[in-house]
Design a protein around this motif. Structure first.
Motif, PDB file in Angstrom:
ATOM      1  N   PRO A 398     -87.889 111.361  51.348  1.00  0.00           N
ATOM      2  CA  PRO A 398     -86.795 110.398  51.536  1.00  0.00           C
ATOM      3  C   PRO A 398     -87.210 108.963  51.242  1.00  0.00           C
ATOM      4  CG  PRO A 398     -87.603 111.218  53.656  1.00  0.00           C
ATOM      5  CD  PRO A 398     -88.242 112.061  52.598  1.00  0.00           C
ATOM      6  N   HIS A 399     -88.538 108.731  51.258  1.00  0.00           N
ATOM      7  CA  HIS A 399     -89.039 107.376  50.976  1.00  0.00           C
ATOM      8  C   HIS A 399     -88.649 106.902  49.586  1.00  0.00           C
ATOM      9  CE1 HIS A 399     -91.634 109.403  53.888  1.00  0.00           C
ATOM     10  NE2 HIS A 399     -91.876 108.217  54.424  1.00  0.00           N
ATOM     11  N   ALA A 401     -85.920 106.534  48.455  1.00  0.00           N
ATOM     12  CA  ALA A 401     -84.755 105.653  48.561  1.00  0.00           C
ATOM     13  C   ALA A 401     -85.153 104.183  48.597  1.00  0.00           C
ATOM     14  CB  ALA A 401     -83.951 106.003  49.809  1.00  0.00           C
ATOM     15  N   SER A 402     -86.467 103.916  48.819  1.00  0.00           N
ATOM     16  CA  SER A 402     -86.949 102.524  48.805  1.00  0.00           C
ATOM     17  C   SER A 402     -87.105 101.988  47.395  1.00  0.00           C
ATOM     18  CB  SER A 402     -88.286 102.432  49.546  1.00  0.00           C
ATOM     19  OG  SER A 402     -88.158 102.828  50.887  1.00  0.00           O
ATOM     20  N   THR A 404     -85.377 100.895  44.977  1.00  0.00           N
ATOM     21  CA  THR A 404     -83.996 100.459  44.754  1.00  0.00           C
ATOM     22  C   THR A 404     -83.694 100.060  43.306  1.00  0.00           C
ATOM     23  OG1 THR A 404     -84.620  98.227  45.465  1.00  0.00           O
ATOM     24  CG2 THR A 404     -83.716  99.721  47.147  1.00  0.00           C
ATOM     25  N   PRO A 421     -82.506 114.551  49.481  1.00  0.00           N
ATOM     26  CA  PRO A 421     -82.228 113.418  50.378  1.00  0.00           C
ATOM     27  C   PRO A 421     -80.916 112.733  50.007  1.00  0.00           C
ATOM     28  CG  PRO A 421     -84.495 113.358  49.615  1.00  0.00           C
ATOM     29  CD  PRO A 421     -83.805 114.411  48.808  1.00  0.00           C
ATOM     30  N   SER A 422     -80.034 112.622  50.971  1.00  0.00           N
ATOM     31  CA  SER A 422     -78.722 112.007  50.700  1.00  0.00           C
ATOM     32  C   SER A 422     -78.844 110.548  50.304  1.00  0.00           C
ATOM     33  CB  SER A 422     -77.838 112.132  51.950  1.00  0.00           C
ATOM     34  OG  SER A 422     -78.456 111.484  53.063  1.00  0.00           O
ATOM     35  N   LYS A 423     -79.946 109.895  50.716  1.00  0.00           N
ATOM     36  CA  LYS A 423     -80.125 108.472  50.415  1.00  0.00           C
ATOM     37  C   LYS A 423     -80.294 108.205  48.923  1.00  0.00           C
ATOM     38  CE  LYS A 423     -82.027 107.050  54.868  1.00  0.00           C
ATOM     39  NZ  LYS A 423     -83.170 106.393  55.565  1.00  0.00           N
ATOM     40  N   MET A 426     -77.620 106.407  47.333  1.00  0.00           N
ATOM     41  CA  MET A 426     -77.472 104.991  47.653  1.00  0.00           C
ATOM     42  C   MET A 426     -78.230 104.095  46.679  1.00  0.00           C
ATOM     43  SD  MET A 426     -77.922 105.375  51.802  1.00  0.00           S
ATOM     44  CE  MET A 426     -77.727 103.604  52.077  1.00  0.00           C
ATOM     45  N   ARG A 428     -78.210 102.233  43.865  1.00  0.00           N
ATOM     46  CA  ARG A 428     -77.064 101.729  43.099  1.00  0.00           C
ATOM     47  C   ARG A 428     -77.367 101.543  41.620  1.00  0.00           C
ATOM     48  NH1 ARG A 428     -73.545 103.677  45.711  1.00  0.00           N
ATOM     49  NH2 ARG A 428     -72.141 102.570  44.291  1.00  0.00           N
ATOM     50  N   ARG A 446     -71.936 110.376  43.051  1.00  0.00           N
ATOM     51  CA  ARG A 446     -71.653 108.956  42.922  1.00  0.00           C
ATOM     52  C   ARG A 446     -71.057 108.713  41.555  1.00  0.00           C
ATOM     53  NH1 ARG A 446     -76.316 105.799  42.466  1.00  0.00           N
ATOM     54  NH2 ARG A 446     -75.572 105.030  40.461  1.00  0.00           N
TER      55      ARG A 446
END
Length: 454
Positions: A398-399, A401-402, A404, A421-423, A426, A428, A446
């Motif tokens: 899940p990390h 997701a950092s 970005t 991981p759902s993140k 996110m 973008r 998305r």
């Protein structure tokens, strides 16, 4: 060429318009005679006319003069789409320091580079690059231009050739030399000895020159200022460690793509502390079988290294050991690491995140095993991450997701499992996500995100 733009900055190009001195009549007549042999369909040289206000040749397009003496010092017709012949009348421009015919269709008698170009004793900058009308042998008379600092003879048609480059040794002031794609297949194998006699040289472009060797040893190194060496697309085919350039610690950019050097990289590479870019990719099927190559060099002190490209070039290695040998500096500048199809084995180290400046990481088509380490989340600048076609197991941390700034995330053809991981949804900036041919479950949705799950 982009590099040529960088190195041309040492010789300032100005649009000088003399406030006092008029142009010299003999030099004006020489320019007019040159103009008579030019086909100027676009009217680029429309200002080159005799009489009236046009008498002042220092105000003609492409011409600059010394403000005090009125002598013509620059003739810049680069990228002007002119065709025709170089008239020997130009020899009258005895004070010419800058001559640029880059990209034009101008040529000499019978299409060859004219020998009389070697008569410009004041010339510091000569650009004859990308001139498709040129062919034949390169004149040795260019060795008479002893004040030359910039020489660009690069081409794209390989119709210009040379059998001897010993005349280069008479140009001790050369800072920039580009002979890319000129046919140099017949020059003696000791050509590095000639280059070594150019102590001011900073840029050397020899890509695609049909060179067959770069293994001449240099007992005494004069090239202490060389920053950029481009040997791309020369079938050198000898042990990489025998190459002449490994002790040049001033080197910043070294391009060895498709040179088919082989064997072990020398330890001297670890002492090239100015190095910013190293390219050594082959892009050919089975090349690492024919030319087995390894890199176990300690690169920890290469603190300026920004780009390392080794695609399809290594015959094997351990990814853990390789990453441990990468720069370990307080300010890590490595931004681009590409190593696909290198038969790398082992597991990615847990501290992989120490490469904090990475923007692109390609390790696809190797034999890397084990999990994706959580430290991958420390790649806060990463935009392109490709770990596809390996044997990675476990879950996607899940990390991630950092990260970005991620635009492309490619993890296909591994043995990943568990829930996505759902993140990830996110991120973008993410536009491409390939998770295909794994055992993952869950969904990422998305708008405008291209997702491969099949």
């Amino acid at each position: 060429m982009a590099a040529a733009t960088t190195w041309s900055s040492f010789f300032l190009i100005t649009d000088a318009r003399p406030a006092h001195a008029s142009c010299i009549p003999r030099e004006r007549d020489a320019l007019l005679a040159f103009n008579e042999g030019i086909n100027d369909t676009d009217g680029y040289l429309g200002s080159w006319q005799q009489g009236g206000r046009r008498q002042h040749c220092c105000r003609w397009v492409g011409i600059s003069c010394n403000k005090v003496t009125g002598h013509v010092t620059q003739l810049d017709l680069g990228q002007s789409f002119l065709v025709g012949h170089i008239n020997p009348s130009l020899i009258s421009l005895e004070h010419l320091e800058y001559l640029n015919l880059n990209g034009t269709g101008i040529t000499g008698p019978n299409g060859v580079i004219p020998e009389f170009l070697g008569s410009f004793q004041s010339l510091k900058h000569l650009d004859l690059s990308e001139m498709p009308a040129f062919s034949g042998i390169l004149p040795r008379q260019l060795g008479n231009l002893t004040k030359l600092e910039y020489l660009d003879l690069s081409t794209s048609n390989s119709a210009v050739y040379s059998t001897d480059v010993s005349w280069l040794s008479r140009l001790p002031r050369l800072v920039y030399l580009d002979m890319s794609y000129m046919n140099l297949s017949s020059i003696p194998a000791d050509w590095p000895l000639v280059v070594n006699m150019l102590p001011s040289l900073e840029y050397l472009g020899l890509r695609g020159c049909s060179l067959s060797s770069a293994s001449q040893p240099l007992t005494h190194l004069n090239l202490t200022n060389l920053q950029h060496l481009d040997l791309f697309y020369n079938n050198l085919s000898h042990p990489i460690a025998s190459s002449w350039f490994w002790n040049i610690t001033s080197m910043e950019h070294l391009n060895l793509d498709e040179t088919y050097l082989y064997g072990a990289f020398p330890d001297a590479l670890g002492n090239m502390t100015s190095l910013m870019s190293l390219r050594f990719s082959h892009f050919a099927d089975s090349v690492t079988i024919v030319y087995p190559t390894t890199m176990t060099v300690d690169l920890k002190n290469l603190c300026d290294l920004e780009r390392l490209t080794l695609d399809e070039s290594l015959s094997g290695g351990n990814i853990t050991e390789f990453i441990d040998n990468l720069p370990q500096c307080s300010s890590n500048r490595l931004q681009y690491l590409a190593m696909h199809s290198n038969n790398m084995v082992g597991m990615m180290p847990t501290d992989v995140g120490k490469l904090t400046s990475l923007q692109l990481l390609i390790l696809s088509h190797n034999n890397i095993t084990g999990p994706i380490p959580p430290g991958i989340g420390d790649y806060t600048y990463i935009e392109y991450l490709d770990l596809a076609h390996n044997y990675l197991t476990g879950s996607i941390p899940p990390h991630i997701a950092s990260c970005t700034r991620l635009v492309h995330l490619l993890l296909s053809d591994n043995r990943l499992s568990a829930h996505i991981p759902s993140k990830i949804g996110m991120l973008r900036n993410l536009t491409e996500l390939d998770l295909s041919r794994n055992s993952l479950d869950g969904e990422v949705t998305r708008e405008h995100l291209v997702i491969s799950r099949a």
